[in-house]
Design a protein around this motif. Sequence first.
Motif, mmCIF file in Angstrom:
data_model
loop_
_atom_site.group_PDB
_atom_site.id
_atom_site.type_symbol
_atom_site.label_atom_id
_atom_site.label_comp_id
_atom_site.label_asym_id
_atom_site.label_seq_id
_atom_site.Cartn_x
_atom_site.Cartn_y
_atom_site.Cartn_z
ATOM 1 N N ALA B 50 -38.092 53.801 10.032
ATOM 2 C CA ALA B 50 -39.143 52.860 9.644
ATOM 3 C C ALA B 50 -39.988 52.436 10.852
ATOM 4 N N HIS B 51 -39.389 52.466 12.043
ATOM 5 C CA HIS B 51 -40.110 52.064 13.264
ATOM 6 C C HIS B 51 -40.007 53.183 14.281
ATOM 7 N N PRO B 52 -40.825 54.251 14.112
ATOM 8 C CA PRO B 52 -40.664 55.438 14.966
ATOM 9 C C PRO B 52 -40.936 55.167 16.447
ATOM 10 N N ASP B 53 -41.643 54.090 16.761
ATOM 11 C CA ASP B 53 -41.952 53.818 18.166
ATOM 12 C C ASP B 53 -40.875 52.982 18.836
ATOM 13 N N GLN B 54 -39.770 52.747 18.125
ATOM 14 C CA GLN B 54 -38.723 51.923 18.699
ATOM 15 C C GLN B 54 -37.408 52.665 18.804
ATOM 16 N N ASP B 55 -36.668 52.282 19.836
ATOM 17 C CA ASP B 55 -35.417 52.973 20.105
ATOM 18 C C ASP B 55 -34.290 51.938 20.149
ATOM 19 N N VAL B 56 -33.426 51.971 19.147
ATOM 20 C CA VAL B 56 -32.318 51.020 19.107
ATOM 21 C C VAL B 56 -31.189 51.538 19.992
ATOM 22 N N ILE B 57 -30.727 50.702 20.909
ATOM 23 C CA ILE B 57 -29.595 51.081 21.762
ATOM 24 C C ILE B 57 -28.427 50.178 21.397
ATOM 25 N N LEU B 58 -27.394 50.792 20.810
ATOM 26 C CA LEU B 58 -26.254 50.023 20.319
ATOM 27 C C LEU B 58 -25.157 49.999 21.365
ATOM 28 N N SER B 59 -24.489 48.858 21.467
ATOM 29 C CA SER B 59 -23.364 48.739 22.383
ATOM 30 C C SER B 59 -22.244 48.023 21.645
ATOM 31 N N PHE B 60 -21.107 48.715 21.491
ATOM 32 C CA PHE B 60 -20.006 48.141 20.710
ATOM 33 C C PHE B 60 -18.829 47.787 21.601
ATOM 34 N N ALA B 61 -18.204 46.667 21.309
ATOM 35 C CA ALA B 61 -16.984 46.257 22.015
ATOM 36 C C ALA B 61 -16.395 45.098 21.230
ATOM 37 N N GLY B 62 -15.257 44.585 21.675
ATOM 38 C CA GLY B 62 -14.725 43.379 21.071
ATOM 39 C C GLY B 62 -15.762 42.268 21.208
ATOM 40 N N SER B 63 -15.924 41.429 20.180
ATOM 41 C CA SER B 63 -16.961 40.380 20.238
ATOM 42 C C SER B 63 -16.806 39.505 21.471
ATOM 43 N N GLN B 64 -15.540 39.258 21.857
ATOM 44 C CA GLN B 64 -15.309 38.385 23.006
ATOM 45 C C GLN B 64 -15.782 39.044 24.298
ATOM 46 N N THR B 65 -15.683 40.380 24.376
ATOM 47 C CA THR B 65 -16.165 41.102 25.555
ATOM 48 C C THR B 65 -17.684 41.016 25.632
ATOM 49 N N LEU B 66 -18.339 41.203 24.488
ATOM 50 C CA LEU B 66 -19.804 41.147 24.451
ATOM 51 C C LEU B 66 -20.283 39.747 24.808
ATOM 52 N N ARG B 67 -19.577 38.743 24.274
ATOM 53 C CA ARG B 67 -19.942 37.367 24.590
ATOM 54 C C ARG B 67 -19.856 37.140 26.095
ATOM 55 N N LEU B 68 -18.777 37.625 26.706
ATOM 56 C CA LEU B 68 -18.606 37.474 28.155
ATOM 57 C C LEU B 68 -19.754 38.143 28.901
ATOM 58 N N GLN B 69 -20.102 39.357 28.466
ATOM 59 C CA GLN B 69 -21.193 40.084 29.133
ATOM 60 C C GLN B 69 -22.500 39.313 29.011
ATOM 61 N N LEU B 70 -22.742 38.743 27.834
ATOM 62 C CA LEU B 70 -23.972 37.987 27.629
ATOM 63 C C LEU B 70 -23.972 36.728 28.488
ATOM 64 N N GLU B 71 -22.813 36.074 28.569
ATOM 65 C CA GLU B 71 -22.709 34.878 29.408
ATOM 66 C C GLU B 71 -22.950 35.213 30.871
ATOM 67 N N GLN B 72 -22.569 36.443 31.249
ATOM 68 C CA GLN B 72 -22.726 36.858 32.642
ATOM 69 C C GLN B 72 -24.097 37.488 32.898
ATOM 70 N N GLY B 73 -24.991 37.408 31.920
ATOM 71 C CA GLY B 73 -26.362 37.832 32.177
ATOM 72 C C GLY B 73 -26.762 39.206 31.670
ATOM 73 N N ALA B 74 -25.921 39.838 30.849
ATOM 74 C CA ALA B 74 -26.292 41.153 30.325
ATOM 75 C C ALA B 74 -27.583 41.054 29.513
ATOM 76 N N GLN B 75 -28.416 42.072 29.635
ATOM 77 C CA GLN B 75 -29.687 42.094 28.925
ATOM 78 C C GLN B 75 -29.480 42.660 27.523
ATOM 79 N N ALA B 76 -29.758 41.853 26.510
ATOM 80 C CA ALA B 76 -29.662 42.340 25.137
ATOM 81 C C ALA B 76 -30.649 41.564 24.286
ATOM 82 N N ASP B 77 -31.002 42.131 23.140
ATOM 83 C CA ASP B 77 -31.918 41.447 22.235
ATOM 84 C C ASP B 77 -31.167 40.755 21.105
ATOM 85 N N VAL B 78 -30.103 41.432 20.634
ATOM 86 C CA VAL B 78 -29.398 40.911 19.463
ATOM 87 C C VAL B 78 -27.894 40.940 19.715
ATOM 88 N N PHE B 79 -27.193 39.944 19.166
ATOM 89 C CA PHE B 79 -25.730 39.928 19.233
ATOM 90 C C PHE B 79 -25.183 39.774 17.824
#
Lengths: 265, 251
Positions: B50-79
């Motif tokens: 639906a959005h050919p000009d966009q590239d979704v980059i998915l990153s999977f892990a335990g939610s607590q790991t992702l939360r830690l990464q986000l708290e430590q400044g990881a660049q992401a758009d959506v959690f």
Amino acid sequence: MDHKLQRAAWTLTLGLGLLLLLGPPLALGWRAVSEPLKLLTALTHPMIWPALRLSLLTTTCTIILTLLLGTPLAWWLSAKPTRLTRTISALVELPLVVPPAVMGLALLDLWGRQGILGALMASWGLPSVAMTPLAVILAQLLVSAPLYIQSATTAFGGVDPELIAQARTLGASPRQAWWHVIAPMALPGLIQGAALAWARALGELGATMLFAGSLMGKTQTMPLAILDAMEINVEVARACAMCLGTSALLILFTMRLTLSRWRRP
Amino acid sequence: MRRAMLSLCLALTLLISCERSPAPKTPVHVFAAASLTEAFTDLERSFERAHPDQDVILSFAGSQTLRLQLEQGAQADVFASANTAHMDALISADLIQAAKPLTTNTLVIVTPANSPILKLEQLTQAQRIVIGARSVPAGGYARAAIADMPQPLRAHIEAHIISEEPNVRRVLAKVLLDEADAAFVYKTDVLAQQDRARLRVIALPNPLQQRATYTIGALKRAPSPKLAQAWIEHTLSPTGQRALKERGFGP
């Protein structure tokens, strides 16, 4: 001018090297020590003591096994440099260059319940090794013993064969020659190898995680506890890291001290 | 030898230059709970169509790991978190404005297909049980279910946990490797397994059932807030919800 420029470049390179290598551990130490109250509270967290005790117990077992099994192996590898021993010594060093996670999977393939030996043991009614404290030791042994074997092989290889021959002509039995001539001469190399192996075993994470899992008091060693603590409370993780770092530093300093004492007289 | 090296270099150069450089796409970085792996990968395909000009980059892990990464400044758009706790923590840390409920999931017990354990009460035969770590959402739900179980079942389970894993997929892996007799995972994790014929699912009876509530939110510092919003809307749209349902999510 040119000379000054050279000097500046030299200082800059050295400074950058020191910053990149010593900066991170110093920063960790500084953050921990600058807030002693936080560190002390974190140190009393119920996660830390079981992990520290497990790490010390398992690495002690690992190092004893390394000495008992690694020393004869290193002696054999150094004594007869044939094509076979050269191949084996290259293979034994494999865990040093392969990521620990690979070794974790490899351990499962041998000892796991579906593993080659594991399935055999299960058919004899023996309990499984994987996911137990023994698994922690096996994982540590696999990744750390090569450091000792490498160092010991070099140490044994460095003993002057002339001295051994002299001891033998003076009437020493092969066993006496080994204990009174070869072992003392190789000892600094053995100590150095053992200390490095111990420090490596203390830091083992990847293979342990896959092969032994993570359970407080049973298989959760200090490095695993740091990972877990990061997701619960960073202060606790920092306290774990300080314990681990201090233990490793103690091992290294004791080794240096012993070696310098050894060489002086 | 030298010629071989030269031709190898040449081949590599050709290989690299062959890769056509397409028009640059705007990346959308999505951090999602490990259990969403397949569902979000499906959604990535429909979103990019639906959005050919966009590239979704998915990153999977335990939610607590992702939360830690986000708290430590990881660049992401959506959690997207597998529980509300990790999302709430990021909201109170002022990293996420607001979250929306995404979907739900069902906690189950999984055993090897050839296991003698057929129902919950027989879990007393399991010698090696694996669950998620305390901070892992699936681990939290499992603990809540175990706490509600009658004795002596509860005591047996608690005494026979052999590992606490950092995300729900690693919990399931222990059963697939035959290292565990039983494990607590989501229904969707089993459905996502290609060799799920090797697994048996034991449903938790209603009073023990834990409803896992997934939440999704855009990060305040999202490099592309509009795209973040577009992705969230896509997952909540009828198409998105259908895709999640196909993977076994929802009531």
